[in-house]
Design an enzyme around this catalytic site. Structure first.
Site, PDB file in Angstrom:
ATOM      1  N   HIS A 108      -1.543  -4.736 -11.448  1.00  0.00           N
ATOM      2  CA  HIS A 108      -2.674  -4.344 -10.589  1.00  0.00           C
ATOM      3  C   HIS A 108      -3.915  -3.945 -11.331  1.00  0.00           C
ATOM      4  O   HIS A 108      -3.736  -2.959 -12.253  1.00  0.00           O
ATOM      5  CB  HIS A 108      -2.467  -3.397  -9.372  1.00  0.00           C
ATOM      6  CG  HIS A 108      -2.948  -3.649  -8.146  1.00  0.00           C
ATOM      7  ND1 HIS A 108      -2.268  -4.270  -7.166  1.00  0.00           N
ATOM      8  CD2 HIS A 108      -4.102  -3.059  -7.616  1.00  0.00           C
ATOM      9  CE1 HIS A 108      -3.413  -4.566  -5.779  1.00  0.00           C
ATOM     10  NE2 HIS A 108      -4.396  -3.468  -6.186  1.00  0.00           N
TER      11      HIS A 108
ATOM     12  N   SER B 222      -4.102   3.992  -2.320  1.00  0.00           N
ATOM     13  CA  SER B 222      -3.813   2.352  -2.021  1.00  0.00           C
ATOM     14  C   SER B 222      -3.050   1.532  -2.641  1.00  0.00           C
ATOM     15  O   SER B 222      -2.406   0.735  -2.276  1.00  0.00           O
ATOM     16  CB  SER B 222      -5.497   2.058  -1.876  1.00  0.00           C
ATOM     17  OG  SER B 222      -5.624   0.451  -1.887  1.00  0.00           O
TER      18      SER B 222
ATOM     19  N   ASP C  17      -2.176   1.008   4.490  1.00  0.00           N
ATOM     20  CA  ASP C  17      -3.215   0.469   3.555  1.00  0.00           C
ATOM     21  C   ASP C  17      -4.220  -0.676   3.917  1.00  0.00           C
ATOM     22  O   ASP C  17      -5.246  -0.696   3.736  1.00  0.00           O
ATOM     23  CB  ASP C  17      -2.644   0.049   2.001  1.00  0.00           C
ATOM     24  CG  ASP C  17      -3.554  -0.482   1.174  1.00  0.00           C
ATOM     25  OD1 ASP C  17      -4.537   0.333   0.856  1.00  0.00           O
ATOM     26  OD2 ASP C  17      -3.735  -1.537   0.720  1.00  0.00           O
TER      27      ASP C  17
ATOM     28  N   ARG D 177     -12.405   1.214   4.612  1.00  0.00           N
ATOM     29  CA  ARG D 177     -13.153   1.910   3.657  1.00  0.00           C
ATOM     30  C   ARG D 177     -14.320   0.842   2.990  1.00  0.00           C
ATOM     31  O   ARG D 177     -15.339   1.423   2.563  1.00  0.00           O
ATOM     32  CB  ARG D 177     -12.236   1.970   2.284  1.00  0.00           C
ATOM     33  CG  ARG D 177     -11.539   3.126   2.503  1.00  0.00           C
ATOM     34  CD  ARG D 177     -10.185   3.298   1.114  1.00  0.00           C
ATOM     35  NE  ARG D 177     -10.762   3.027   0.150  1.00  0.00           N
ATOM     36  CZ  ARG D 177     -10.241   2.382  -1.117  1.00  0.00           C
ATOM     37  NH1 ARG D 177      -9.027   2.261  -0.817  1.00  0.00           N
ATOM     38  NH2 ARG D 177     -10.740   2.396  -2.382  1.00  0.00           N
TER      39      ARG D 177
ATOM     40  N   LYS E 120       1.052   0.342  -2.098  1.00  0.00           N
ATOM     41  CA  LYS E 120       1.508  -1.084  -2.033  1.00  0.00           C
ATOM     42  C   LYS E 120       2.418  -1.475  -3.251  1.00  0.00           C
ATOM     43  O   LYS E 120       3.379  -2.193  -2.718  1.00  0.00           O
ATOM     44  CB  LYS E 120       0.302  -1.933  -2.344  1.00  0.00           C
ATOM     45  CG  LYS E 120      -0.748  -2.213  -1.291  1.00  0.00           C
ATOM     46  CD  LYS E 120      -1.718  -3.311  -1.514  1.00  0.00           C
ATOM     47  CE  LYS E 120      -2.977  -2.880  -2.426  1.00  0.00           C
ATOM     48  NZ  LYS E 120      -3.996  -2.505  -1.710  1.00  0.00           N
TER      49      LYS E 120
HETATM   50  N1  URA Z   1      -7.249  -2.233  -5.282  1.00  0.00           N
HETATM   51  C1  URA Z   1      -6.557  -1.694  -4.526  1.00  0.00           C
HETATM   52  O1  URA Z   1      -5.757  -2.168  -4.102  1.00  0.00           O
HETATM   53  N2  URA Z   1      -6.948  -0.733  -3.719  1.00  0.00           N
HETATM   54  C2  URA Z   1      -8.046   0.088  -4.010  1.00  0.00           C
HETATM   55  O2  URA Z   1      -8.713   0.933  -3.691  1.00  0.00           O
HETATM   56  C3  URA Z   1      -9.034  -0.367  -5.109  1.00  0.00           C
HETATM   57  C4  URA Z   1      -8.383  -1.589  -5.916  1.00  0.00           C
END
Ligand code: URA
Length: 381
Positions: free
Chosen positions: A82, A183, A161, A168, A187
């Site tokens: 990620h 966040s 999220d 956000r 996930k």
């Molecule tokens: N990627 C995400 O999943 N969340 C964030 O807050 C920033 C990047």
């Protein structure tokens, strides 16, 4: 307990308890807490911050706000990646098929654009027919069948999220360590990954502008990973300038295809090899990072990464003729070349400004419900 008291506490710079954080996350997910109340609390967190315990509690409450995917049927450790966000960041589109072509199963839920940064899901949706929203059963079947599936977050995975992320974005609270860490890690924990490689971007086009704040974000995510029993590696990468030459959804798909065919800009190559080699290591496919980089280069040279991307797109309903003839992608309605008034060499491009222009032209969202225009393209070459 009520939400007003929780907002007052954070507004007045006090620490929230685990129970208060869970009350907020559960209430907002169920809809008993409104968007405007959640916006007030998120803004108070943005301004007054959270300590490490609060960040861990927020992450776990968000991870537990819905179902958890059980990937044990795949009978192998799942390594996920990620990025904390960037401009021109098409790394997932390149590294995922490369890894899958090397026998590492990829079960990845990607995100939509956030603020001025792009999202893999918006890029994939620029390929006509590609289905990003599929059920868990089909997701797992895809990985069993072809070794890879890239989808958007399902409704039942970390739904808190999903709501907080969109909120956000709409209230300009994207660039905050507590909110980013919770966040991403919520996930990753809910989507069943066993091991995680995080690309923590630093610079103008990243949410973390300075190395120190990026390191702080990396450390808290590593700590959350440890608590959740998931080995987590963070790699800091430079995001002072857009990655590669293309910014904008379909244009980034085109650049990703060119990369998989061997034409990689140096900055993209460096990040692909670095992230990919650590993913191979965590997947148990080799401890030597340099040798892993060679494996990735070979999968580019022999075309197996590109073949895997086509297999992925086809398997998820996408029209692969677009990847074979990229002139088929919808062109931007207006194309305005920006010509330099002087001769010379461009030494710097401000990634945040370029991301913001792209977003304002329609490649990103200003409101939660805004639709993306995938043909919005910026190109520097
Ligand atoms: N990627 C995400 O999943 N969340 C964030 O807050 C920033 C990047």
């Amino acid at each position: 307990m009520n939400i007003q008291e929780i907002i007052i506490k954070k507004r007045d710079k006090k620490e929230l308890s685990k129970e208060e954080i869970e009350f907020f996350v559960q209430g907002y997910t169920k809809g008993t807490i409104t968007d405007y109340q959640a916006a007030a609390l998120i803004m108070a967190i943005y301004i007054n911050g959270m300590n490490e315990q609060e960040i861990v509690d927020l992450t776990m409450a968000m991870a537990n706000s819905g179902d958890r995917i059980d990937l044990s049927k795949l009978e192998t450790a799942i390594v996920d990646k990620h990025s904390t966000g960037g401009v021109g960041d098409k790394i997932t589109l390149i590294v995922s098929p490369l890894l899958a072509s090397l026998g590492v199963p990829i079960a990845k839920m990607s995100g939509k654009g956030l603020g001025y940064t792009g999202g893999t899901i918006d890029k994939l949706q620029s390929i006509p027919g590609y289905r990003v929203e599929i059920e868990e059963e089909e997701f797992i079947q895809n990985i069993q069948k072809i070794g890879i599936s890239l989808i958007s977050q399902t409704k039942s995975i970390a739904p808190a999220d999903k709501k907080i992320y969109a909120l956000r974005d709409a209230i300009s609270c994207t660039d905050h360590i507590a909110l980013i860490a919770s966040s991403i890690m919520s996930k990753k924990i809910a989507s069943g990954a066993d091991k995680i490689v995080l690309d923590v971007t630093v610079g103008s086009g990243a949410f973390m502008k300075e190395k120190e704040s990026a390191e702080k974000l990396a450390n808290i995510m590593i700590q959350i990973g440890k608590l959740a029993g998931k080995e987590t590696v963070c790699i800091l990468t430079n995001m002072n300038q857009p990655l590669g030459y293309a910014v904008g959804n379909s244009l980034e798909v085109i650049e990703a295809v060119q990369c998989l065919k061997g034409d990689l800009p140096n900055d993209v190559k460096e990040v692909v090899l670095e992230i990919g080699s650590y993913m191979l290591k965590l997947a148990g496919k080799g401890n030597n990072i340099n040798e892993n980089k060679e494996k990735l280069k070979k999968a580019i040279e022999d075309g197996s990464g590109f073949e895997k991307l086509k297999e992925l797109v086809k398997n998820q309903g996408g029209d692969i003729s677009y990847l074979e003839d990229m002139n088929k992608f919808k062109k931007a309605e207006y194309i305005l070349p920006v010509i330099s008034e002087k001769t010379g060499i461009v030494t710097k491009l401000d990634a945040e400004k370029i991301g913001t222009i792209s977003c304002k032209l329609g490649a990103g969202r200003e409101k939660k419900e805004d639709k993306i225009d995938e043909s919005v393209r910026n190109c520097f070459k």
